[in-house]
Design a protein around this motif. Structure first.
Motif: not given
Length: 600
Positions: A285-286, A394-395, A438-440
């Motif tokens: 999970l982010v 966010i990494v 964490s992105g699309p």
């Protein structure tokens, strides 16, 4: 839109008609009197170089040009000090004026070319002021930056434009934002049966990527790529308003006092990684833990070698997880009698029943949420704009720490592979894709010609935010004419960053559509003020002589009247009233001051 462009064109013609061209008023000095000036630029800026070279030559300077094929070569020459003027551009992608100045002109800014305590003080003062208050402060800042010290030479503000094939892409899905980079996930095809198999074909200038670690790059080579690979706590709307839409948070809230900011996190985004050329869900999970890790390293100039964005986040004091829901109930919303809890719950399907410290306890459907609290060093609402910047992406703490095992003090760029290093995703012997997105979208690989991305299967699946198109290919085309040709010949679907001179070509192509709005992008020349013994470094008079040789109206005419005036990188954001007017008398006055002081 055409009516707007026509009005801009007619306005420019009127301006050009009432101001005598420089060529009719400026006489070229003799070779013996000419002062040498070297202009450094990327080849993509060749038109600007030619215009400026001609203006400076007519004003009596001996001009040499140094055109570099890409950003890496340009930056190497710049860092070596092999220039007098460097043509640069800056887009305030966060929509706030502090971003337009802090990194570039503050003495400790990560992209700063200068050091001036008075300029530093004005930047800090404006950062704490309301928009009504900071106009005067930013006006004085511009006076110090340009009028008094001539650290930069403003050229123009640009329109922001993109052209796309409307027979391939659904026009209703194509957004053009004033500040933020082009978002890929809303894009859809006219024929949606192609979403799963046909790559979306885009283009960008640079093939050399600064870094896919979001805090280590802040340039055109990676801004769009990292924006689409890493989710942020908030986003900007197309007209630069702060929004939680399509971000990691459902909502955000500012507590009374403007120093405490709360974010309630989603639980439907996991990190993706690449295995055998495909994106897979890591199951991680982010989470709030990753947010804290990411923002702490973003604000720490020593967290990674070659950190290029720390000054954007230096007003972050502390980032923490809220562990008691009572804090949210007792904190009052800024400018309101409502509680922070009420603001965070707005629109939620399930109200907050508990705030949890560990990602293992997160269960939004049952009211268990993670809430992040960010405290600033002083009241600073502009911090939200910075959280929308790609450097606040966010990494994964787990993955970045697993890759960055080198010693920071002895880091060797030639042998150590840091998280986000382009070598890890480059085809060939160095390929070892370690990215967690964490992105699309997530990058699969790249070569000298293109970079390939696939959809993150764990980014809000089965929601309206789920990306429509499975694959994206970004083709590297350095030349703007070649990029436009690629669009016209169906080699790319969309050309982001179309130049004004090419608008008529697009408008005459039935298959193409043009979108254009005033942007936050300013093109300017920065002086080399950091090389002792170089005349422009030592003499404000010489710099001011160059400054007043530049005729912005003549530049505008070369772009069909579609450029807008500029005085600094603040020009699209704050109306200071400052303008640059070419003046040969001032050119000669300041040049004589320089020559006289040089002989004393």
């Amino acid at each position: 839109m055409n009516k707007i462009l026509n009005k801009l064109f007619l306005t420019a013609l009127v301006l050009v008609g009432v101001v005598a061209p420089v060529a009719t008023t400026v006489q070229t000095a003799s070779a013996q009197e000419a002062i040498p000036i070297t202009i450094l630029a990327q080849s993509a800026s060749e038109q600007d170089v030619n215009i400026v070279r001609d203006q400076l030559t007519r004003a009596g300077f001996q001009v040499e040009t140094s055109l570099q094929p890409d950003y890496a070569s340009f930056n190497a020459q710049k860092e070596a000090g092999n220039y007098d003027l460097a043509i640069s551009s800056w887009t305030t992608v966060t929509g706030n004026p502090d971003y337009a100045v802090r990194s570039l002109f503050k003495s400790d800014g990560d992209n700063s070319i200068m050091s001036n305590p008075e300029v530093d003080e004005l930047i800090e003062q404006a950062a704490t002021e309301t928009p009504e208050e900071y106009v005067n402060t930013y006006t004085e800042f511009e006076n110090q930056l340009v009028t008094e010290n001539a650290y930069i030479v403003p050229l123009y503000t640009s329109l922001k434009a993109q052209a796309f094939n409307q027979e391939v892409l659904n026009p209703d899905s194509i957004r053009l934002s004033k500040s933020r980079a082009f978002a890929w996930e809303p894009v859809s095809y006219v024929d949606d049966s192609q979403h799963a198999e046909r790559p979306l074909l885009l283009t960008q200038t640079s093939s050399q990527l600064t870094s896919l670690d979001p805090i280590k790059g802040n340039d055109g080579s990676i801004n769009q790529l990292n924006t689409n690979m890493y989710v942020r706590l908030i986003n900007l709307t197309d007209d630069d308003q702060i929004t939680s839409e399509n971000s990691l948070s459902y909502n955000h809230a500012i507590a009374d006092g403007n120093s405490e900011y709360y974010f309630i996190l989603r639980d439907d985004i996991n990190f993706a990684k690449i295995e055998d050329g495909a994106a897979i869900d890591t199951g991680d999970l982010v989470s709030a833990e990753d947010v804290i890790y990411s923002l702490n390293r973003a604000k720490d100039p020593n967290s990674v070698p070659d950190h290029r964005t720390y000054s954007l986040h230096e007003h972050i004091d502390e980032v923490s997880i809220v562990e008691d829901v009572t804090e949210l109930e007792e904190a009052t919303l800024s400018g309101s009698d409502s509680s922070v809890k009420e603001a965070l719950e707005e629109g939620l399907e399930t109200p907050i029943t508990a705030v949890v410290a560990s990602e293992d306890e997160v269960d939004n459907a049952n009211g268990n949420y993670q809430v992040v609290k960010l405290t600033t060093t002083q009241p600073f609402p502009q911090v939200l704009n910075y959280l929308g910047h790609q450097s606040a992406g966010i990494v994964s703490e787990q993955q970045v720490e697993a890759i960055n095992t080198y010693d920071i003090e002895s880091y060797d760029v030639n042998s150590d592979i840091a998280y986000g290093d382009q070598r890890a995703v480059t085809e060939g012997g160095s390929y070892d894709n370690h990215l967690w997105a964490s992105g699309p979208y997530i990058m699969v690989d790249k070569n000298d010609y293109q970079a390939n991305f696939v959809k993150n299967p764990a980014y809000r699946p089965d929601t309206d935010a789920d990306a429509n198109i499975e694959q994206v290919t970004v083709r590297f085309i350095a030349d703007s004419s070649s990029a436009l040709s690629a669009l016209r010949s169906n080699e790319v679907d969309l050309y982001y960053g179309l130049g004004e001179v090419d608008y008529p070509i697009v408008e005459n192509e039935p298959s193409l559509a043009l979108q254009s709005i005033p942007s936050n992008a300013v093109t300017y020349m920065l002086f080399n003020v950091n090389t002792p013994g170089r005349p422009v470094s030592d003499s404000p008079d010489l710099r001011k002589s160059v400054l007043y040789a530049i005729n912005q109206e003549e530049i505008n005419a070369a772009y069909q009247g579609l450029k807008l005036p500029a005085y600094s990188t603040l020009s699209p954001l704050v109306e200071t009233g400052n303008t640059l007017v070419a003046d040969q008398a001032k050119v000669e006055e300041f040049r004589n001051n320089y020559l006289n002081s040089a002989t004393e």
